[in-house]
Design a protein around this motif. Structure first.
Motif, PDB file in Angstrom:
ATOM      1  N   VAL A  20       0.844  -1.200   0.000  1.00  0.00           N
ATOM      2  CA  VAL A  20       0.000   0.000   0.000  1.00  0.00           C
ATOM      3  C   VAL A  20       0.874   1.243   0.000  1.00  0.00           C
ATOM      4  N   LYS A  21       1.905   1.249   0.830  1.00  0.00           N
ATOM      5  CA  LYS A  21       2.790   2.415   0.915  1.00  0.00           C
ATOM      6  C   LYS A  21       3.586   2.607  -0.382  1.00  0.00           C
ATOM      7  N   GLN A  22       3.915   1.513  -1.073  1.00  0.00           N
ATOM      8  CA  GLN A  22       4.667   1.604  -2.331  1.00  0.00           C
ATOM      9  C   GLN A  22       3.803   2.081  -3.488  1.00  0.00           C
ATOM     10  N   THR A  23       2.537   1.674  -3.510  1.00  0.00           N
ATOM     11  CA  THR A  23       1.713   1.881  -4.706  1.00  0.00           C
ATOM     12  C   THR A  23       0.718   3.039  -4.609  1.00  0.00           C
ATOM     13  N   HIS A  24       0.342   3.456  -3.415  1.00  0.00           N
ATOM     14  CA  HIS A  24      -0.622   4.539  -3.216  1.00  0.00           C
ATOM     15  C   HIS A  24      -1.898   4.305  -4.043  1.00  0.00           C
ATOM     16  N   PRO A  25      -2.626   3.219  -3.757  1.00  0.00           N
ATOM     17  CA  PRO A  25      -3.796   2.875  -4.572  1.00  0.00           C
ATOM     18  C   PRO A  25      -5.014   3.745  -4.275  1.00  0.00           C
ATOM     19  N   ASP A  26      -5.939   3.739  -5.234  1.00  0.00           N
ATOM     20  CA  ASP A  26      -7.231   4.401  -5.033  1.00  0.00           C
ATOM     21  C   ASP A  26      -8.222   3.464  -4.349  1.00  0.00           C
ATOM     22  N   MET A  27      -7.961   2.158  -4.453  1.00  0.00           N
ATOM     23  CA  MET A  27      -8.851   1.156  -3.865  1.00  0.00           C
ATOM     24  C   MET A  27      -8.047  -0.120  -3.641  1.00  0.00           C
ATOM     25  N   ILE A  28      -8.431  -0.886  -2.610  1.00  0.00           N
ATOM     26  CA  ILE A  28      -7.770  -2.156  -2.297  1.00  0.00           C
ATOM     27  C   ILE A  28      -8.797  -3.275  -2.396  1.00  0.00           C
ATOM     28  N   LEU A  29      -8.409  -4.361  -3.072  1.00  0.00           N
ATOM     29  CA  LEU A  29      -9.242  -5.552  -3.175  1.00  0.00           C
ATOM     30  C   LEU A  29      -8.468  -6.731  -2.595  1.00  0.00           C
ATOM     31  N   HIS A  30      -9.124  -7.490  -1.714  1.00  0.00           N
ATOM     32  CA  HIS A  30      -8.503  -8.675  -1.098  1.00  0.00           C
ATOM     33  C   HIS A  30      -9.335  -9.883  -1.509  1.00  0.00           C
ATOM     34  N   LEU A  31      -8.669 -10.864  -2.101  1.00  0.00           N
ATOM     35  CA  LEU A  31      -9.359 -12.023  -2.672  1.00  0.00           C
ATOM     36  C   LEU A  31      -9.370 -13.242  -1.747  1.00  0.00           C
ATOM     37  N   GLY A  32      -9.267 -13.000  -0.469  1.00  0.00           N
ATOM     38  CA  GLY A  32      -9.435 -14.079   0.488  1.00  0.00           C
ATOM     39  C   GLY A  32      -8.159 -14.769   0.921  1.00  0.00           C
ATOM     40  N   ASP A  33      -8.346 -15.563   1.947  1.00  0.00           N
ATOM     41  CA  ASP A  33      -7.269 -16.265   2.644  1.00  0.00           C
ATOM     42  C   ASP A  33      -6.241 -15.269   3.166  1.00  0.00           C
ATOM     43  N   VAL A  34      -6.504 -14.508   4.073  1.00  0.00           N
ATOM     44  CA  VAL A  34      -7.377 -14.579   5.226  1.00  0.00           C
ATOM     45  C   VAL A  34      -8.082 -13.224   5.366  1.00  0.00           C
ATOM     46  N   MET A  35      -9.412 -13.241   5.462  1.00  0.00           N
ATOM     47  CA  MET A  35     -10.193 -12.004   5.492  1.00  0.00           C
ATOM     48  C   MET A  35      -9.863 -11.104   6.684  1.00  0.00           C
ATOM     49  N   ARG A  36      -9.532 -11.687   7.826  1.00  0.00           N
ATOM     50  CA  ARG A  36      -9.209 -10.833   8.986  1.00  0.00           C
ATOM     51  C   ARG A  36      -7.955 -10.001   8.714  1.00  0.00           C
ATOM     52  N   ASP A  37      -7.061 -10.494   7.848  1.00  0.00           N
ATOM     53  CA  ASP A  37      -5.902  -9.689   7.440  1.00  0.00           C
ATOM     54  C   ASP A  37      -6.383  -8.445   6.686  1.00  0.00           C
ATOM     55  N   GLY A  38      -7.343  -8.644   5.805  1.00  0.00           N
ATOM     56  CA  GLY A  38      -7.905  -7.527   5.062  1.00  0.00           C
ATOM     57  C   GLY A  38      -8.570  -6.521   5.987  1.00  0.00           C
ATOM     58  N   GLU A  39      -9.263  -7.029   7.005  1.00  0.00           N
ATOM     59  CA  GLU A  39      -9.912  -6.142   7.965  1.00  0.00           C
ATOM     60  C   GLU A  39      -8.884  -5.323   8.739  1.00  0.00           C
ATOM     61  N   LYS A  40      -7.773  -5.949   9.128  1.00  0.00           N
ATOM     62  CA  LYS A  40      -6.703  -5.225   9.828  1.00  0.00           C
ATOM     63  C   LYS A  40      -6.114  -4.143   8.919  1.00  0.00           C
ATOM     64  N   LEU A  41      -5.881  -4.495   7.659  1.00  0.00           N
ATOM     65  CA  LEU A  41      -5.331  -3.541   6.710  1.00  0.00           C
ATOM     66  C   LEU A  41      -6.282  -2.362   6.521  1.00  0.00           C
ATOM     67  N   HIS A  42      -7.566  -2.661   6.393  1.00  0.00           N
ATOM     68  CA  HIS A  42      -8.549  -1.599   6.175  1.00  0.00           C
ATOM     69  C   HIS A  42      -8.617  -0.646   7.371  1.00  0.00           C
TER      70      HIS A  42
END
Length: 160
Positions: A20-42
């Motif tokens: 995220v810090k390298q790319t500066h995205p407009d949106m992040i998509l997480h395709l699973g394994d492990v969803m709680r990681d995505g929640e922490k990132l969000h």
């Protein structure tokens, strides 16, 4: 719009933070394994729009295994891939994308990068951001000039 695409984080949130810090995205998509990681990132990047779907290692999650997004006029079908058996063949996944009139099909599960256009559908598997030896992610750029997709190692150049 720059979409940062992750799959198969398997507890390695630090790698996602770096991307995220390298790319500066407009949106992040997480395709699973492990969803709680995505929640922490969000939680860390709550100002960046975020979507995710469950994978085969996401137990006791009752979210649908596939999600259709409409971004910048493009239909994006995202899934982990286990329900479409992407480890065996991409044929079922291609039919699913075509049936839903998807412009972009995003999947994970195999831990192998894949970036191709088939039957007019941009297909991308970002590999595994959770891999400790060779973490990878995907980028989809959607603009008035079209769609550009690619995969990247966490600290390197795009795959060819």
């Amino acid at each position: 719009m720059k979409l940062l695409i992750f799959s198969d984080s398997h507890g390695n949130v630090d790698n996602m933070i770096k991307a995220v810090k390298q790319t500066h995205p407009d949106m992040i998509l997480h395709l699973g394994d492990v969803m709680r990681d995505g929640e922490k990132l969000h939680k860390l990047f709550s100002d960046i729009p975020f979507e995710q779907v469950p994978g085969n290692c996401d137990y006791n999650i009752f979210d649908p295994p596939e999600k259709m997004l409409l971004i910048e006029g493009k239909r994006i079908l995202m899934c982990h891939g286990h329900t479409l058996r992407v480890k065996e063949t991409l044929l079922t996944a291609m039919y699913a994308a075509l049936e839903r009139n998807a412009d972009i099909f995003l999947f994970g599960h195999t831990h192998r990068v894949f970036c191709e256009t088939r039957n007019g559908v941009f297909m991308l598997n970002p590999g595994s951001i959770g891999d400790y030896a060779y973490p990878t992610y995907g980028i989809a750029d959607i603009s008035e000039n079209g769609v550009h997709i690619n995969t990247f190692p966490l600290n390197g150049y795009p795959h060819k």
